[in-house]
Design an enzyme around this catalytic site. Structure first.
Site, mmCIF file in Angstrom:
data_model
loop_
_atom_site.group_PDB
_atom_site.id
_atom_site.type_symbol
_atom_site.label_atom_id
_atom_site.label_comp_id
_atom_site.label_asym_id
_atom_site.label_seq_id
_atom_site.Cartn_x
_atom_site.Cartn_y
_atom_site.Cartn_z
ATOM 1 N N ALA A 217 0.865 -1.188 0.000
ATOM 2 C CA ALA A 217 0.000 0.000 0.000
ATOM 3 C C ALA A 217 0.897 1.231 0.000
ATOM 4 O O ALA A 217 2.051 1.172 0.425
ATOM 5 C CB ALA A 217 -0.901 0.008 1.224
ATOM 6 N N GLY B 288 1.997 1.948 -8.542
ATOM 7 C CA GLY B 288 2.531 1.148 -9.643
ATOM 8 C C GLY B 288 1.568 1.012 -10.816
ATOM 9 O O GLY B 288 1.893 0.376 -11.816
ATOM 10 N N GLU C 182 -5.529 -5.120 -8.754
ATOM 11 C CA GLU C 182 -5.370 -5.246 -7.296
ATOM 12 C C GLU C 182 -6.738 -5.244 -6.611
ATOM 13 O O GLU C 182 -6.999 -6.044 -5.708
ATOM 14 C CB GLU C 182 -4.483 -4.119 -6.761
ATOM 15 C CG GLU C 182 -3.026 -4.274 -7.197
ATOM 16 C CD GLU C 182 -2.151 -3.084 -6.877
ATOM 17 O OE1 GLU C 182 -0.933 -3.238 -6.894
ATOM 18 O OE2 GLU C 182 -2.676 -1.982 -6.624
#
Ligand code: 5RP
Length: 232
Positions: free
Chosen positions: A100, A114, A120
């Site tokens: 995180a 990213g 995710e």
């Protein structure tokens, strides 16, 4: 060991807080069990966790661990380390791990530095056992203190989405630029990322951003109450 690719996602000498991240990765890896399918997040801490799990497999401590990736970066890492790559179409993760950018005292997160925020979040929806890897640098009192909220937007929808983000309180919006290419970052799903700064982030901000036509997903993860894995 057969390896389909030769790929190092990160140069470890350039990872911030490397020692703390390695401790967190090793603690996480210690909880992996033989035969499990595990969801693998993205970023440098998740990368170190994949390596720590692979090291336990190589040492013969565990076997038959399948990892379900959230990005090309982590998929290529899993393949390079010779572990089976899973897929949500056919593998149900028993649990997941991910890093995180910020975590508040209630366990709400900002993720997506990213650019892998959509997959995710998809992984977060695939299992109720979510383990988030955090070193001290990630802890904030209020979300948005350090990082902007990344919002993945269909490029053609930007003229519609940007005014709506401003209406929700975005004080600045930057379309993320690519490194190693000119122009914007293009995500693995062909979209752009709008990094948004907010003065304050209410409990329903994730849902409000998601409701804008043209937004695929945001990096706000509110209300998931993940298990935090810390260095000690
Ligand atoms: C990538 C992410 C990462 O998990 C987050 O940016 C943390 O990265 P790192 O572990 O490198 O500090 O959300 O999209």
């Amino acid at each position: 060991m057969y390896s389909a690719v030769d790929f190092q996602a990160f140069d470890e000498t350039s990872i911030s807080n490397l020692d703390e991240k390695k401790k967190v990765a090793e603690r996480l890896a210690a909880s992996a069990e033989t035969g499990q399918t595990i969801g693998a997040g993205s970023g440098s801490t998740a990368y170190l966790a994949v390596k720590a799990i692979a090291a336990r497999v190589d040492a013969g401590e565990i076997e038959r661990v399948t990892l379900v990736p959230t990005s090309h970066e982590i998929e290529m890492t899993i393949a390079d380390l010779g572990l089976p790559v899973g897929d949500l179409f056919c593998d149900q993760p028993a649990w997941l791990f991910d890093g995180a950018d910020e975590v508040d005292p209630s366990g709400n997160l900002i993720k997506g530095r990213g650019g892998a925020l959509f997959r995710e979040k998809l992984l977060f929806e695939s299992t109720g056992d979510r383990r988030v890897l955090v070193d001290a640098s990630k802890c904030v009192e209020n979300l948005g203190s350090k990082f902007p909220v990344p919002v993945e937007v269909v490029p053609r929808a930007l003229p519609v989405v940007m005014p709506e983000l401003k209406r929700l309180g975005a004080t600045s919006i930057e379309i993320r630029r690519g490194g190693g290419k000119d122009g914007p970052v293009i995500t693995e799903l062909g979209n752009v990322i709008a990094d948004c700064r907010f003065e304050s982030i209410g409990d329903d901000m994730e849902a409000q951003i998601k409701s804008i036509t043209g937004v695929l997903e945001s990096g706000l993860f509110q209300g998931y109450e993940p298990t935090l894995v810390t260095p000690d």
